[in-house]
Write an enzyme that holds these catalytic residues in place. Structure first.
Site, PDB file in Angstrom:
ATOM      1  N   VAL A 165      82.782  33.478  43.264  1.00  0.00           N
ATOM      2  CA  VAL A 165      83.290  34.841  43.065  1.00  0.00           C
ATOM      3  C   VAL A 165      82.283  35.858  43.601  1.00  0.00           C
ATOM      4  O   VAL A 165      82.658  36.862  44.216  1.00  0.00           O
ATOM      5  CB  VAL A 165      83.586  35.111  41.567  1.00  0.00           C
ATOM      6  CG1 VAL A 165      84.048  36.549  41.352  1.00  0.00           C
ATOM      7  CG2 VAL A 165      84.648  34.137  41.045  1.00  0.00           C
ATOM      8  N   CYS A 166      81.008  35.598  43.396  1.00  0.00           N
ATOM      9  CA  CYS A 166      79.944  36.539  43.752  1.00  0.00           C
ATOM     10  C   CYS A 166      79.995  37.026  45.202  1.00  0.00           C
ATOM     11  O   CYS A 166      79.937  38.233  45.439  1.00  0.00           O
ATOM     12  CB  CYS A 166      78.574  35.947  43.450  1.00  0.00           C
ATOM     13  SG  CYS A 166      78.362  35.501  41.700  1.00  0.00           S
ATOM     14  N   PRO A 167      80.118  36.140  46.197  1.00  0.00           N
ATOM     15  CA  PRO A 167      80.100  36.653  47.567  1.00  0.00           C
ATOM     16  C   PRO A 167      81.309  37.534  47.894  1.00  0.00           C
ATOM     17  O   PRO A 167      81.220  38.418  48.743  1.00  0.00           O
ATOM     18  CB  PRO A 167      80.061  35.397  48.440  1.00  0.00           C
ATOM     19  CG  PRO A 167      80.556  34.296  47.571  1.00  0.00           C
ATOM     20  CD  PRO A 167      80.159  34.677  46.172  1.00  0.00           C
ATOM     21  N   ILE A 219      80.117  40.945  46.652  1.00  0.00           N
ATOM     22  CA  ILE A 219      79.010  41.461  47.461  1.00  0.00           C
ATOM     23  C   ILE A 219      79.530  41.917  48.823  1.00  0.00           C
ATOM     24  O   ILE A 219      79.183  43.002  49.302  1.00  0.00           O
ATOM     25  CB  ILE A 219      77.909  40.391  47.601  1.00  0.00           C
ATOM     26  CG1 ILE A 219      77.310  40.087  46.222  1.00  0.00           C
ATOM     27  CG2 ILE A 219      76.831  40.847  48.573  1.00  0.00           C
ATOM     28  CD1 ILE A 219      76.452  38.829  46.172  1.00  0.00           C
TER      29      ILE A 219
END
Length: 184
Positions: A56-58, A61
């Site tokens: 999920v993080c990328p 970002i």
């Protein structure tokens, strides 16, 4: 038991941390501090993610990076952060297509001291929740949003709230930049 989340009206904690700002050899790292945005008279948006090299993080970002000009146009310093080290951040940027061209710093809170002061450390793994802070030029927290580890945030909503806060006026539900504010 977790600390209470530092919230609206509180002063954002002082910090001095290493961040990844480039893939260019010799210029990868830069020390960033809580005074950077204050000295420049800018707002700050700091968003946290749990772990590098995850799923999920990328997406978040990369979405913040797509809107880096929107933050710049609003005199806002954008900072991404996690409790991973600057070396892990750098390796992830080199490894992930969507992260190579980032135009904002990736702060490394390896001591977890800033995340702990903010009260956003998940109890078991001691990783940061998906927290987003909008901080005014005087260092006061004006908006906080915290998501569960499994749910990505809405970058458009962060920009909408930033716009509303910068009007310094009363803004109704679903207000968008350019719309009328409320008269008292």
């Amino acid at each position: 038991m977790a600390n209470s989340i530092l919230s609206v009206g509180a002063e954002f904690p002082s910090f001095k941390k290493t961040s990844v700002v480039s893939l260019e050899k010799g210029n990868e790292f830069y020390e960033i501090s809580s005074n950077d945005h204050r000295a420049a008279g800018k707002w700050m948006v700091m968003f946290w993610w749990p772990k590098d090299f995850t799923f999920v993080c990328p997406t978040e970002i990369a979405e913040f990076n797509k809107h880096v000009e929107d933050f710049s146009d609003r005199d806002t310093l954008l900072i991404g952060a996690s409790t991973d080290s600057e070396f892990v951040h750098l390796a992830w940027r080199k490894d992930h297509d969507d992260l190579r061209g980032l135009q904002f710093p990736m702060l490394a809170d390896t001591s977890k001291s800033l995340a702990e002061e903010l009260g956003i450390l998940e109890t078991n793994e001691k990783i940061a929740y998906r927290a987003t802070y909008i901080v005014d030029p005087q260092g006061i927290i004006r908006w906080v949003s915290v998501n569960d580890l499994s749910v990505g945030r809405n970058v458009g909503e962060v920009i909408r709230v930033l716009d509303a806060l910068q009007t310094d006026e009363l803004c109704p539900c679903n207000w968008q930049k350019g719309e009328a504010t409320l008269a008292v």
